[in-house]
Motif scaffolding. Structure first.
Motif, PDB file in Angstrom:
ATOM      1  N   PRO A  72       0.820  -1.223   0.000  1.00  8.99           N
ATOM      2  CA  PRO A  72       0.000   0.000   0.000  1.00  8.99           C
ATOM      3  C   PRO A  72       0.853   1.271   0.000  1.00  8.99           C
ATOM      4  CG  PRO A  72       0.126  -0.893   2.210  1.00  8.99           C
ATOM      5  CD  PRO A  72       0.861  -1.857   1.321  1.00  8.99           C
ATOM      6  N   LYS A  73       0.192   2.412  -0.217  1.00  8.90           N
ATOM      7  CA  LYS A  73       0.869   3.696  -0.093  1.00  8.90           C
ATOM      8  C   LYS A  73       1.370   3.865   1.338  1.00  8.90           C
ATOM      9  CE  LYS A  73      -2.648   5.480  -3.230  1.00  8.90           C
ATOM     10  NZ  LYS A  73      -3.874   6.295  -3.324  1.00  8.90           N
ATOM     11  N   ASP A  74       2.590   4.350   1.478  1.00  9.10           N
ATOM     12  CA  ASP A  74       3.162   4.553   2.808  1.00  9.10           C
ATOM     13  C   ASP A  74       2.770   5.945   3.301  1.00  9.10           C
ATOM     14  OD1 ASP A  74       5.787   3.335   4.570  1.00  9.10           O
ATOM     15  OD2 ASP A  74       5.250   5.437   4.841  1.00  9.10           O
ATOM     16  N   MET A  75       1.952   6.000   4.342  1.00  5.05           N
ATOM     17  CA  MET A  75       1.404   7.272   4.792  1.00  5.05           C
ATOM     18  C   MET A  75       2.354   8.068   5.676  1.00  5.05           C
ATOM     19  SD  MET A  75      -1.285   7.392   3.100  1.00  5.05           S
ATOM     20  CE  MET A  75      -2.011   8.874   3.771  1.00  5.05           C
ATOM     21  N   TRP A  84      -4.799  18.791   4.087  1.00  3.95           N
ATOM     22  CA  TRP A  84      -5.114  19.642   2.938  1.00  3.95           C
ATOM     23  C   TRP A  84      -5.999  18.906   1.928  1.00  3.95           C
ATOM     24  CZ3 TRP A  84      -0.708  21.288  -0.949  1.00  3.95           C
ATOM     25  CH2 TRP A  84      -1.268  22.008  -2.023  1.00  3.95           C
ATOM     26  N   LEU A  85      -5.574  17.712   1.516  1.00  5.05           N
ATOM     27  CA  LEU A  85      -6.228  17.021   0.407  1.00  5.05           C
ATOM     28  C   LEU A  85      -7.331  16.068   0.851  1.00  5.05           C
ATOM     29  CD1 LEU A  85      -3.128  16.167  -1.803  1.00  5.05           C
ATOM     30  CD2 LEU A  85      -4.494  18.254  -1.756  1.00  5.05           C
ATOM     31  N   GLY A  86      -7.422  15.782   2.152  1.00  3.34           N
ATOM     32  CA  GLY A  86      -8.471  14.895   2.605  1.00  3.34           C
ATOM     33  C   GLY A  86      -8.272  13.473   2.101  1.00  3.34           C
ATOM     34  N   LEU A  91      -4.806   9.881  -1.797  1.00  2.00           N
ATOM     35  CA  LEU A  91      -4.472   9.379  -0.470  1.00  2.00           C
ATOM     36  C   LEU A  91      -5.350   8.229  -0.007  1.00  2.00           C
ATOM     37  CD1 LEU A  91      -3.801  12.757   1.404  1.00  2.00           C
ATOM     38  CD2 LEU A  91      -2.152  11.216   0.346  1.00  2.00           C
ATOM     39  N   SER A  92      -6.485   8.003  -0.652  1.00  2.00           N
ATOM     40  CA  SER A  92      -7.388   6.939  -0.211  1.00  2.00           C
ATOM     41  C   SER A  92      -6.894   5.580  -0.693  1.00  2.00           C
ATOM     42  CB  SER A  92      -8.806   7.193  -0.720  1.00  2.00           C
ATOM     43  OG  SER A  92      -8.842   7.208  -2.136  1.00  2.00           O
ATOM     44  N   SER A  93      -7.542   4.542  -0.202  1.00  2.00           N
ATOM     45  CA  SER A  93      -7.154   3.172  -0.600  1.00  2.00           C
ATOM     46  C   SER A  93      -8.369   2.269  -0.496  1.00  2.00           C
ATOM     47  CB  SER A  93      -6.027   2.664   0.309  1.00  2.00           C
ATOM     48  OG  SER A  93      -6.443   2.666   1.666  1.00  2.00           O
ATOM     49  N   TRP A  97     -11.095   4.038  -2.631  1.00  2.00           N
ATOM     50  CA  TRP A  97     -10.311   4.419  -3.808  1.00  2.00           C
ATOM     51  C   TRP A  97     -10.966   3.878  -5.073  1.00  2.00           C
ATOM     52  CZ3 TRP A  97      -7.957   1.773  -7.741  1.00  2.00           C
ATOM     53  CH2 TRP A  97      -7.078   2.505  -8.537  1.00  2.00           C
ATOM     54  N   SER A  98     -11.380   2.601  -5.045  1.00  2.00           N
ATOM     55  CA  SER A  98     -11.999   1.978  -6.223  1.00  2.00           C
ATOM     56  C   SER A  98     -13.286   2.703  -6.603  1.00  2.00           C
ATOM     57  CB  SER A  98     -12.295   0.508  -5.951  1.00  2.00           C
ATOM     58  OG  SER A  98     -11.106  -0.203  -5.674  1.00  2.00           O
ATOM     59  N   ARG A  99     -14.110   3.027  -5.611  1.00  2.00           N
ATOM     60  CA  ARG A  99     -15.376   3.715  -5.889  1.00  2.00           C
ATOM     61  C   ARG A  99     -15.126   5.099  -6.474  1.00  2.00           C
ATOM     62  NH1 ARG A  99     -18.761   7.259  -2.793  1.00  2.00           N
ATOM     63  NH2 ARG A  99     -20.931   7.157  -3.530  1.00  2.00           N
TER      64      ARG A  99
END
Length: 480
Positions: A72-75, A84-86, A91-93, A97-99
């Motif tokens: 996964p993305k390393d937060m 800032w970006l929510g 940033l979602s997963s 993210w798929s939806r």
């Protein structure tokens, strides 16, 4: 578990963060380390956090091919952007993210993107008028990145929000906040002890960051509320008919109209996150790509002249002389120059992934679970094992053959045309590509020959004794 990895030089207590800075020296260090460690190397974030840096496509492929649940993305790093970006696409997963990806697909349909070209032309023309005025007034130089950043921000506000801020001609509070947030995120990235939000928000920078976030969010929220009011006062068909008449359907409109398979809409918070994400992701990267493209053309006047001739020939006899959507496929040499400049100076230098499970590399070595991995885009494209003479701008038939998957091209470093086309069909068109081509083409049409300045300025007049070296190899001082 990591004893098999070569270790890069670090500084005690601050590890890799100290030697690899957000400037020319930092990027030169990445290049030099890539010559010594040509596949994977171990760096340290502080005295206890190991970070693996990968610069070879064959070693990167297992990470990119792994399911999102495995790598996964390393937060640790991306988390800086969360306030800032929510929880947007960047940033979602997982299911969210798929939806969101499915719901955002219509925003990148060719028919919608075609209408954006007129916004690109309008913003580029404003920039050219300003440049001409400055030249008439006797200005000997132009700070290109600052001007181009305002142009990309201007374009994005028109395409995302249908809003004309006139930011290229007069100051804009919203634009100033976007630029400040970008700068503060880059600065925090270099300050290891401020990774803890509690400590960061006690500092002056932390308070500035929070204030700028509030300003940006208030602007986006106001646009969303106004659009929702418009939609509630008329039917969807009437709304679409009015947009069709004006030949505009901006990003916010598409998100407001989007519904999933259960008929559920995106919330206002979701829409704000996506709009802020594309505002952040679109302006700085495109401005960086354009600035470096113009810089590299200035270093190679023979390529500069060939691009100018290609654009002028395309626009011959037109009134007005503006690049249109269908023209983008008719500028092969300009496109090659943009691609090669992106290889030399990629706006996004790294991707960061965590490993939830062990990942086996091509030579049998294993990246153990729990490791943080940096996929160095910059390192790959400056790796002499991947590209011969990687520091040179190669716009030759040989390099073009590589672009088309010819001899020596590694599919993980530069996918062949079939794979690129498949990705475009699956993920929609690329608006940034169109914006880069329109802006670079416009500069080629209007511009006169320029010479690069070592402090990242393009001068209209410069003594030939100046050494044309770049003083900043990362995307920009505001960049991430």
């Amino acid at each position: 578990m990591l004893h098999w990895l070569p270790v890069a030089r670090t500084t005690p207590c601050v590890g890799w963060m100290s030697p690899i800075q957000n400037n020319e020296e930092g990027m030169q260090m990445v290049t030099e380390m890539g010559k010594v460690f040509r596949d994977v190397q171990l760096c340290w974030l502080g005295p206890i956090i190991p970070v693996l840096k990968l610069v070879d496509p064959a070693f990167i492929a297992p990470l990119l091919h792994a399911p999102a649940l495995v790598a996964p993305k390393d937060m640790t790093f991306y988390g800086f952007l969360k306030p800032w970006l929510g929880d947007g696409l960047f940033l979602s997963s997982g299911d969210k993210w798929s939806r969101h990806r499915r719901l955002l697909m219509p925003a990148f349909h060719f028919d919608i993107l075609k209408s954006y070209v007129k916004n690109f032309n309008k913003s580029v023309n404003i920039m050219h008028v300003k440049w001409k005025r400055l030249a008439t007034e006797g200005s000997a130089s132009l700070e290109m990145f600052e001007n181009i950043s305002l142009m990309t921000l201007d374009s994005l506000q028109k395409c995302l929000f249908g809003f004309d801020s006139h930011c290229q001609e007069s100051p804009s509070e919203y634009i100033a906040a976007i630029l400040e947030l970008s700068s503060l995120v880059a600065k925090k990235y270099q300050q290891l002890f401020l990774y803890v939000d509690f400590l960061y928000y006690l500092t002056a920078d932390g308070r500035r960051f929070r204030k700028a976030c509030d300003l940006v969010h208030d602007f986006t929220d106001a646009v969303i509320r106004e659009r929702r009011r418009t939609l509630s006062s008329q039917s969807v068909d009437e709304f679409l008919k009015s947009r069709t008449k004006s030949k505009t359907l901006d990003f916010i409109d598409v998100l407001l109209l989007a519904k999933d398979e259960h008929g559920k809409e995106l919330s206002d918070e979701d829409i704000r996150a996506e709009a802020d994400t594309f505002m952040f992701g679109g302006h700085d990267t495109t401005a960086s790509a354009l600035s470096w493209t113009l810089y590299n053309l200035a270093r190679h006047p023979e390529y500069q002249e060939r691009c100018r001739q290609e654009v002028q020939e395309l626009l011959r006899g037109r009134d007005p002389e503006e690049i249109e959507w269908d023209d983008l496929a008719q500028l092969p040499f300009l496109t090659m120059c943009i691609k090669e400049s992106l290889r030399l100076h990629p706006p996004g230098t790294d991707l960061v992934r965590g490993c939830i499970q062990d990942i086996v590399l091509p030579d049998g070595r294993v990246i153990p679970k729990g490791s943080a991995c940096v996929i160095s885009i910059f390192g790959v494209h400056h790796n002499p094992s991947v590209w011969p003479d990687p520091e040179e701008l190669h716009r030759t038939d040989f390099r073009h053959e590589r672009d088309e998957g010819g001899a020596g091209a590694h599919t993980a470093a530069l996918p062949p045309p079939a794979r690129r086309q498949g990705a475009a069909q699956a993920g929609g068109a690329d608006p940034a590509r169109g914006g880069r081509a329109v802006a670079a083409g416009g500069a080629a049409k209007h511009g006169r020959e320029v010479t690069p300045h070592p402090f990242w300025k393009l001068f209209t007049h410069l003594p030939t004794s100046v050494d044309p070296r770049i003083n900043n190899l990362i995307e920009c001082q505001q960049g991430v």
